[in-house]
Design a protein around this motif. Structure first.
Motif, PDB file in Angstrom:
ATOM      1  N   GLU A 198     -14.847  43.104  50.678  1.00  0.00           N
ATOM      2  CA  GLU A 198     -14.141  42.332  51.698  1.00  0.00           C
ATOM      3  C   GLU A 198     -12.966  41.615  51.035  1.00  0.00           C
ATOM      4  O   GLU A 198     -12.979  41.362  49.829  1.00  0.00           O
ATOM      5  CB  GLU A 198     -15.084  41.311  52.344  1.00  0.00           C
ATOM      6  CG  GLU A 198     -16.359  41.904  52.920  1.00  0.00           C
ATOM      7  CD  GLU A 198     -16.111  42.869  54.084  1.00  0.00           C
ATOM      8  OE1 GLU A 198     -15.037  42.778  54.714  1.00  0.00           O
ATOM      9  OE2 GLU A 198     -17.006  43.703  54.360  1.00  0.00           O
ATOM     10  N   THR A 199     -11.958  41.304  51.822  1.00  0.00           N
ATOM     11  CA  THR A 199     -10.773  40.673  51.236  1.00  0.00           C
ATOM     12  C   THR A 199     -11.129  39.353  50.542  1.00  0.00           C
ATOM     13  O   THR A 199     -10.503  38.991  49.541  1.00  0.00           O
ATOM     14  CB  THR A 199      -9.699  40.428  52.302  1.00  0.00           C
ATOM     15  OG1 THR A 199     -10.240  39.625  53.363  1.00  0.00           O
ATOM     16  CG2 THR A 199      -9.202  41.751  52.878  1.00  0.00           C
ATOM     17  N   GLU A 200     -12.148  38.670  51.046  1.00  0.00           N
ATOM     18  CA  GLU A 200     -12.572  37.407  50.437  1.00  0.00           C
ATOM     19  C   GLU A 200     -13.094  37.598  49.014  1.00  0.00           C
ATOM     20  O   GLU A 200     -13.100  36.659  48.215  1.00  0.00           O
ATOM     21  CB  GLU A 200     -13.646  36.735  51.301  1.00  0.00           C
ATOM     22  CG  GLU A 200     -13.148  36.165  52.613  1.00  0.00           C
ATOM     23  CD  GLU A 200     -12.924  37.219  53.689  1.00  0.00           C
ATOM     24  OE1 GLU A 200     -13.313  38.393  53.457  1.00  0.00           O
ATOM     25  OE2 GLU A 200     -12.360  36.886  54.740  1.00  0.00           O
ATOM     26  N   ASP A 201     -13.525  38.824  48.696  1.00  0.00           N
ATOM     27  CA  ASP A 201     -14.039  39.093  47.354  1.00  0.00           C
ATOM     28  C   ASP A 201     -12.949  38.985  46.284  1.00  0.00           C
ATOM     29  O   ASP A 201     -13.260  38.918  45.086  1.00  0.00           O
ATOM     30  CB  ASP A 201     -14.657  40.498  47.295  1.00  0.00           C
ATOM     31  CG  ASP A 201     -15.951  40.601  48.075  1.00  0.00           C
ATOM     32  OD1 ASP A 201     -16.744  39.640  48.042  1.00  0.00           O
ATOM     33  OD2 ASP A 201     -16.177  41.635  48.729  1.00  0.00           O
ATOM     34  N   LEU A 202     -11.681  38.969  46.705  1.00  0.00           N
ATOM     35  CA  LEU A 202     -10.568  38.916  45.759  1.00  0.00           C
ATOM     36  C   LEU A 202     -10.081  37.499  45.486  1.00  0.00           C
ATOM     37  O   LEU A 202      -9.266  37.284  44.593  1.00  0.00           O
ATOM     38  CB  LEU A 202      -9.394  39.755  46.295  1.00  0.00           C
ATOM     39  CG  LEU A 202      -9.704  41.228  46.545  1.00  0.00           C
ATOM     40  CD1 LEU A 202      -8.605  41.857  47.386  1.00  0.00           C
ATOM     41  CD2 LEU A 202      -9.871  41.975  45.231  1.00  0.00           C
ATOM     42  N   LYS A 203     -10.587  36.541  46.244  1.00  0.00           N
ATOM     43  CA  LYS A 203     -10.069  35.177  46.138  1.00  0.00           C
ATOM     44  C   LYS A 203     -10.255  34.579  44.743  1.00  0.00           C
ATOM     45  O   LYS A 203      -9.345  33.967  44.183  1.00  0.00           O
ATOM     46  CB  LYS A 203     -10.747  34.283  47.175  1.00  0.00           C
ATOM     47  CG  LYS A 203     -10.236  34.458  48.594  1.00  0.00           C
ATOM     48  CD  LYS A 203     -10.887  33.438  49.522  1.00  0.00           C
ATOM     49  CE  LYS A 203     -10.246  33.403  50.884  1.00  0.00           C
ATOM     50  NZ  LYS A 203     -10.838  32.355  51.751  1.00  0.00           N
ATOM     51  N   GLY A 204     -11.439  34.734  44.184  1.00  0.00           N
ATOM     52  CA  GLY A 204     -11.717  34.128  42.886  1.00  0.00           C
ATOM     53  C   GLY A 204     -10.821  34.663  41.789  1.00  0.00           C
ATOM     54  O   GLY A 204     -10.339  33.901  40.938  1.00  0.00           O
ATOM     55  N   ALA A 205     -10.576  35.980  41.804  1.00  0.00           N
ATOM     56  CA  ALA A 205      -9.704  36.581  40.793  1.00  0.00           C
ATOM     57  C   ALA A 205      -8.293  36.031  40.903  1.00  0.00           C
ATOM     58  O   ALA A 205      -7.630  35.765  39.895  1.00  0.00           O
ATOM     59  CB  ALA A 205      -9.701  38.103  40.959  1.00  0.00           C
ATOM     60  N   ARG A 227      -1.718  39.756  56.732  1.00  0.00           N
ATOM     61  CA  ARG A 227      -3.099  40.126  57.051  1.00  0.00           C
ATOM     62  C   ARG A 227      -3.758  40.688  55.795  1.00  0.00           C
ATOM     63  O   ARG A 227      -3.144  40.787  54.742  1.00  0.00           O
ATOM     64  CB  ARG A 227      -3.131  41.187  58.153  1.00  0.00           C
ATOM     65  CG  ARG A 227      -2.438  42.496  57.796  1.00  0.00           C
ATOM     66  CD  ARG A 227      -2.328  43.424  59.006  1.00  0.00           C
ATOM     67  NE  ARG A 227      -1.867  44.754  58.654  1.00  0.00           N
ATOM     68  CZ  ARG A 227      -0.594  45.078  58.424  1.00  0.00           C
ATOM     69  NH1 ARG A 227       0.354  44.152  58.525  1.00  0.00           N
ATOM     70  NH2 ARG A 227      -0.257  46.326  58.100  1.00  0.00           N
ATOM     71  N   GLY A 228      -5.018  41.069  55.933  1.00  0.00           N
ATOM     72  CA  GLY A 228      -5.725  41.774  54.864  1.00  0.00           C
ATOM     73  C   GLY A 228      -5.762  41.031  53.546  1.00  0.00           C
ATOM     74  O   GLY A 228      -5.976  39.823  53.480  1.00  0.00           O
ATOM     75  N   ILE A 229      -5.539  41.780  52.470  1.00  0.00           N
ATOM     76  CA  ILE A 229      -5.635  41.227  51.123  1.00  0.00           C
ATOM     77  C   ILE A 229      -4.648  40.091  50.922  1.00  0.00           C
ATOM     78  O   ILE A 229      -4.993  39.023  50.405  1.00  0.00           O
ATOM     79  CB  ILE A 229      -5.423  42.339  50.070  1.00  0.00           C
ATOM     80  CG1 ILE A 229      -6.627  43.289  50.065  1.00  0.00           C
ATOM     81  CG2 ILE A 229      -5.211  41.731  48.686  1.00  0.00           C
ATOM     82  CD1 ILE A 229      -6.449  44.505  49.168  1.00  0.00           C
ATOM     83  N   GLY A 230      -3.400  40.282  51.326  1.00  0.00           N
ATOM     84  CA  GLY A 230      -2.386  39.257  51.122  1.00  0.00           C
ATOM     85  C   GLY A 230      -2.721  37.959  51.816  1.00  0.00           C
ATOM     86  O   GLY A 230      -2.494  36.864  51.275  1.00  0.00           O
ATOM     87  N   GLN A 231      -3.267  38.048  53.022  1.00  0.00           N
ATOM     88  CA  GLN A 231      -3.661  36.850  53.751  1.00  0.00           C
ATOM     89  C   GLN A 231      -4.754  36.103  52.999  1.00  0.00           C
ATOM     90  O   GLN A 231      -4.688  34.874  52.834  1.00  0.00           O
ATOM     91  CB  GLN A 231      -4.147  37.219  55.153  1.00  0.00           C
ATOM     92  CG  GLN A 231      -4.497  36.023  56.013  1.00  0.00           C
ATOM     93  CD  GLN A 231      -4.883  36.421  57.427  1.00  0.00           C
ATOM     94  OE1 GLN A 231      -6.016  36.859  57.665  1.00  0.00           O
ATOM     95  NE2 GLN A 231      -3.954  36.294  58.363  1.00  0.00           N
ATOM     96  N   SER A 232      -5.751  36.820  52.510  1.00  0.00           N
ATOM     97  CA  SER A 232      -6.833  36.181  51.764  1.00  0.00           C
ATOM     98  C   SER A 232      -6.338  35.539  50.477  1.00  0.00           C
ATOM     99  O   SER A 232      -6.771  34.443  50.105  1.00  0.00           O
ATOM    100  CB  SER A 232      -7.938  37.194  51.452  1.00  0.00           C
ATOM    101  OG  SER A 232      -8.751  37.419  52.580  1.00  0.00           O
ATOM    102  N   LEU A 233      -5.407  36.209  49.792  1.00  0.00           N
ATOM    103  CA  LEU A 233      -4.876  35.653  48.550  1.00  0.00           C
ATOM    104  C   LEU A 233      -4.091  34.373  48.817  1.00  0.00           C
ATOM    105  O   LEU A 233      -4.208  33.393  48.078  1.00  0.00           O
ATOM    106  CB  LEU A 233      -3.995  36.678  47.842  1.00  0.00           C
ATOM    107  CG  LEU A 233      -4.658  37.987  47.404  1.00  0.00           C
ATOM    108  CD1 LEU A 233      -3.685  38.844  46.612  1.00  0.00           C
ATOM    109  CD2 LEU A 233      -5.920  37.734  46.595  1.00  0.00           C
TER     110      LEU A 233
END
Length: 253
Positions: free
Chosen positions: A220-227, A18-24
């Motif tokens: 939001e967790t999606e904000d980390l996807k690009g990085a 869930r959370g950050i790990g899921q988005s990554l």
């Protein structure tokens, strides 16, 4: 145009339930990687795997391991390497937190946080890093924190662990850069997750946080996807030992 494609790459993401790990994990899959999602409980990443499979681009796999148990972590590394015959991208995201004033902080919780957040990241990096050295390439991404830069309040073990993650990132980059392995970190700002729920629920604290962030909002967790995609792709081949803050400008203020 830099190559951000991850087609043909094999990834392992811990803390992916869930959370950050899921988005990554989803971000890597969206960019073409085959992703192994790991969590602390059997079947814990079922939702993440289902979301990735809905993309109809890649088929995700899942594993589980108690990150406080180094034998389980070793098995996680071995099993992950066996699934696709190797790993090109390792994301050390799994972690835990415990809140208590320092004067009352239980030593058992101190040790658990350090073991889960630091020891497991080192062991996975070590075991999977060996294979990356042999194949002549690899990307390791560690999840750091705003508390890699500051001290925080009532989270001494978490703060110590995230300072350690920043240091470990640089240490491994120094040793493994010669083998075309890039080791970097992402330091999320104040992101809406389970770990920050207590801060979100504190209206005054949440307001103070947003007032400090130039973007004026929680991340939001999606904000980390690009990085994550950047650091996992060939676009970052000359970026090594760096902690990339994704914080809406929090550190700038």
């Amino acid at each position: 145009m830099p190559n951000f494609s991850l087609i043909g790459k094999r990834a392992l993401v811990t803390g992916a339930s869930r959370g950050i790990g899921q988005s990554l994990a989803i971000a890597l899959a969206e960019s073409g990687a085959q992703v192994i999602c790991a969590s602390s409980k059997e079947g814990g990443c079922s939702q993440t795997v289902a979301l990735i499979n809905e993309l109809k681009q890649q088929k995700a796999e899942q594993l589980f391991a108690d990150l406080s148990d180094m034998q389980a972590v070793q098995k996680l590394a071995d099993d992950a390497l066996a699934i696709f015959g190797g790993i090109d991208i390792l994301v050390n995201n799994g972690g835990t937190i415990f809140r208590s004033p320092a004067v009352d902080f239980p030593m058992s919780e101190w040790q658990k946080v350090l073991t889960v957040n630091v020891d497991s990241a080192f062991l996975l990096s070590q075991q999977i890093g060996k294979t990356m050295i042999n194949q002549g390439s690899g990307k390791i991404i560690n999840t750091a924190s705003m508390l890699s830069y500051s001290g925080g309040v009532t989270v001494p073990s978490y703060t110590a662990s995230k300072h350690a993650i920043a240091g470990l990132t640089k240490a491994l980059a120094n040793e493994w850069g010669q083998f075309n392995i890039q080791v970097n970190g992402i330091a999320p700002g104040y992101i809406r997750t389970d770990n920050t729920q207590a801060l979100q629920d504190d209206q005054q604290r949440s307001k103070d946080i947003c007032n400090r962030i130039p973007a004026g909002r929680w991340g939001e967790t999606e904000d980390l996807k690009g990085a994550a995609v950047f650091l996992a792709s060939e676009a970052s081949n000359y970026v090594n030992g760096h902690i990339l803050a994704v914080d809406g400008g929090f550190l700038a203020r």
